[in-house]
Design an enzyme around this catalytic site. Structure first.
Site, PDB file in Angstrom:
ATOM      1  CG  ASP A 169       8.037  25.861  19.893  1.00  0.00           C
ATOM      2  OD1 ASP A 169       7.604  26.508  20.484  1.00  0.00           O
ATOM      3  OD2 ASP A 169       8.592  25.549  18.899  1.00  0.00           O
ATOM      4  CG  ASP A 170       4.347  28.507  21.436  1.00  0.00           C
ATOM      5  OD1 ASP A 170       5.434  28.575  21.483  1.00  0.00           O
ATOM      6  OD2 ASP A 170       3.514  28.911  20.488  1.00  0.00           O
ATOM      7  CB  CYS A 180      10.357  29.863  19.317  1.00  0.00           C
ATOM      8  SG  CYS A 180       9.690  31.431  18.618  1.00  0.00           S
ATOM      9  NE  ARG A 239      13.982  26.274  19.428  1.00  0.00           N
ATOM     10  CZ  ARG A 239      12.721  25.889  19.949  1.00  0.00           C
ATOM     11  NH1 ARG A 239      12.708  27.306  20.970  1.00  0.00           N
ATOM     12  NH2 ARG A 239      12.149  25.103  19.738  1.00  0.00           N
ATOM     13  CE  LYS A 258      10.517  26.995  16.358  1.00  0.00           C
ATOM     14  NZ  LYS A 258       9.337  27.533  16.966  1.00  0.00           N
ATOM     15  CG  HIS A 311      13.813  29.389  15.415  1.00  0.00           C
ATOM     16  ND1 HIS A 311      12.431  29.567  15.929  1.00  0.00           N
ATOM     17  CD2 HIS A 311      13.629  30.382  14.464  1.00  0.00           C
ATOM     18  CE1 HIS A 311      11.899  30.592  15.406  1.00  0.00           C
ATOM     19  NE2 HIS A 311      12.582  31.252  14.395  1.00  0.00           N
ATOM     20  CG  HIS A 313       5.119  27.408  18.113  1.00  0.00           C
ATOM     21  ND1 HIS A 313       3.780  27.064  16.361  1.00  0.00           N
ATOM     22  CD2 HIS A 313       5.700  27.696  17.981  1.00  0.00           C
ATOM     23  CE1 HIS A 313       4.553  28.786  16.163  1.00  0.00           C
ATOM     24  NE2 HIS A 313       5.249  28.769  17.075  1.00  0.00           N
ATOM     25  CG  ASP A 365       9.551  28.090  23.131  1.00  0.00           C
ATOM     26  OD1 ASP A 365       8.743  27.760  24.330  1.00  0.00           O
ATOM     27  OD2 ASP A 365      10.071  28.163  21.978  1.00  0.00           O
ATOM     28  CG  ASN A 366       7.880  30.884  23.697  1.00  0.00           C
ATOM     29  OD1 ASN A 366       9.084  30.452  23.246  1.00  0.00           O
ATOM     30  ND2 ASN A 366       6.555  30.014  24.075  1.00  0.00           N
ATOM     31  CE  LYS A 420       5.935  32.521  20.639  1.00  0.00           C
ATOM     32  NZ  LYS A 420       5.542  31.451  19.688  1.00  0.00           N
TER      33      LYS A 420
END
Length: 543
Positions: free
Chosen positions: A40-41, A78, A82, A125, A127, A207, A334-335, A379
């Site tokens: 994540d990030d 994010c 997903r 996570k 989401h 993140h 995710d980004n 992001k």
């Protein structure tokens, strides 16, 4: 070979025909296990095998024993990423950007893989709209609270709330996510040893907030005193040595930050005089700012380091249960790294040790730019810095290549069709009584075998008004209309993935052609999202 694998062998043989099959392998014709790991990030250059200096030996070993994709994409945020990963559709097609409920036809990977006998497990996570078990997972540990790594307020086990950890409990989210993943592997091996599994591990790291275990921070203390300009140049040079990237380095952008960031004055008031809200040259900072910023990047590095260590535990367990060779592992983010600087959750205590549970910091645009080396922005934006992700592919029993690069473009929408082909599953034409649109993703299996192009008409990007479209090596991109410039820009990514030289004025006809293609498909995707809407769940407002 178990009876179930014998039954599936014939169905799988065709899908396996383009992949290297070890001679005499009794299990080569059966679907492999699948582990998808999502960070994540994470910045494009944060891993050692993508040019970074952070210690990531486990991911580096996966890359050395498999493949690295150099032009793989996410959606810049994010929850849309997903949705793309789990459905094989762009988030706009399944009503997940802006975030809403999926149409009834939008099945997720556990349901898509079930015809091949897969049992699915989730840790980390979520989401995605709806409960995790309702999506087809058999077990789930969900920790969607990205506001606190030590005492998260929102944890669920099999969709049931868990009590909030106390500070003395020794909880750290990255460790907890890996521990549950290991537990699911053990349970599957004990109870269903003949069935393939799909394990989805979605780390919240790195993140914000910057929170890490003290021993992890200590390993990087003082490492970043040289500043983001030096680190960025060093990563860029390393990427060229590795063959990951061979192009220009984007310039620092001292003006563009997310609109929801705290203002510079507010940052200094709530965080302290060492905080910096813009990606400015390192030499322009005060000594106090340099020390504070270097400490922040050490925490970011510690979070990535810990994630890699926990991935190592998962890999060790795969090996212990005899599943590592016959498991397809995919790792992505995710980004891109985030320039966000805001304070949520229980707030930020400037007097607390940096990286502890009482602090709430973001890595900020200076270090985010370095994390996304060599690309532009971060992001949220659809420039390469926002939408580019590492993709590591590791599958000893199925991929002959070792340590090779794949330069063909790909996207998270390709994961679902790839896994379905690997599993020998035909994508369903209908789901829940509704017709499914033609999926936009493409199977990556041809690229697993060799660095071959994966044919597709285009790759589409749209997040909160940030637009983009890639056709071959041409890419149009535009920031959200609310930004100072919302017009389309044009780049030749074969020569300029750093998006430095805007060619829109030289090729207006190309811009018009691609902008029209983007608009037609954007409208069609919105139309598809509106078909067969799912009824609201109890307590959920109607759409």
């Amino acid at each position: 070979m178990t009876p179930r694998r014998l039954r599936l062998g014939a169905a799988f043989a065709l899908a396996f025909s383009t992949i290297a099959v070890p001679a005499g392998s009794a299990r080569a014709a059966a679907p492999p296990n699948v582990v998808v790991i999502l960070a994540d990030d994470l910045g494009f250059s944060d891993l050692g095998c993508y040019g970074g200096e952070i210690a990531t030996p486990n991911l580096d070993r996966l890359a050395a024993g498999g493949l690295r994709f150099t032009q793989f994409y996410n959606t810049a945020r994010c929850w849309p990423s997903r949705a793309a990963l789990m459905t094989g559709y762009y988030a706009q097609q399944v009503n997940r950007d802006p975030a809403g409920s999926r149409p009834t036809w939008a099945a997720l990977l556990p349901d898509l893989l079930r015809p091949a006998g897969y049992r699915s497990y989730h840790s980390g996570k979520w989401h995605v709209d709806g409960p995790v078990l309702e999506a087809g997972f058999l077990r789930s540990y969900s920790g969607d609270d990205s506001g606190d790594y030590f005492t998260p307020a929102f944890q669920r086990l099999d969709d049931k709330p868990l009590p909030r950890p106390k500070p003395e409990d020794g909880h750290y989210s990255t460790v907890a996510i890996a521990s549950h993943a290991v537990e699911w592997l053990d349970g599957h091996h004990r109870e269903h040893p003949g069935d393939p599994f799909f394990l989805y591990v979605a780390f919240t790291a790195p993140h914000f907030p910057l929170q890490a275990l003290p021993e992890d921070i200590e390993r990087y203390r003082g490492r970043y005193a040289e500043g983001w300009d030096v680190i960025r140049a060093r990563r860029w040079a390393r990427q060229r040595e590795l063959g990951v990237y061979d192009g220009p380095l984007s310039p620092l952008d001292p003006t563009t930050v997310p609109s929801w960031n705290l203002a510079e004055e507010e940052l200094k008031r709530r965080v302290g005089p060492g905080e910096v809200g813009r990606a400015v040259p390192w030499a322009s900072l005060t000594a106090e700012q340099k020390a504070f910023q270097a400490a922040k990047m050490a925490i970011h590095a510690a979070m990535v380091d810990r994630m890699d260590r926990e991935i190592g535990r998962i890999l060790e367990r795969l090996e212990a249960i005899g599943a590592k060779d016959d498991t397809l592992i995919l790792f992505a983010s995710d980004n891109g790294a985030s320039a966000e600087q805001l304070i949520r959750s229980t707030g930020h205590d400037p007097a607390a040790p940096l990286g502890s549970a009482m602090t709430y910091l973001g890595v900020g645009p200076g270090w985010s730019t370095a994390a996304n080396t060599p690309f532009r922005l971060h992001k949220y934006w659809t420039y390469e810095g926002g939408v580019s992700t590492p993709l590591i592919v590791h599958w000893p029993a199925g991929v002959k290549a070792r340590g090779e690069l794949r330069h063909t473009p790909g996207h998270l929408i390709d994961v679902a069709p790839t896994l379905m082909e690997v599993a020998g599953v035909t994508p369903p034409e209908t789901w829940n009584g509704a017709t499914r649109p033609a999926p936009p993703g493409r199977s990556l299996l041809p690229a697993f075998a060799q660095d071959a192009a994966v044919e597709r008409p285009f790759l589409y990007f749209n997040h909160e008004g940030n637009r983009g479209l890639r056709v071959g090596d041409w890419k149009i991109v535009a920031p959200a209309p609310a930004a100072a410039e919302g017009r389309w820009q044009l780049y030749d990514l074969a020569k300029d993935r750093a998006e430095v030289h805007d060619l829109a004025a030289r090729h207006p006809e190309k811009v018009r052609e691609m902008a029209d293609l983007w608009k037609r498909n954007d409208e069609e995707y919105r139309r598809q999202a509106a078909t067969s809407p799912r009824p609201p769940r109890p307590g959920e407002p109607a759409r």
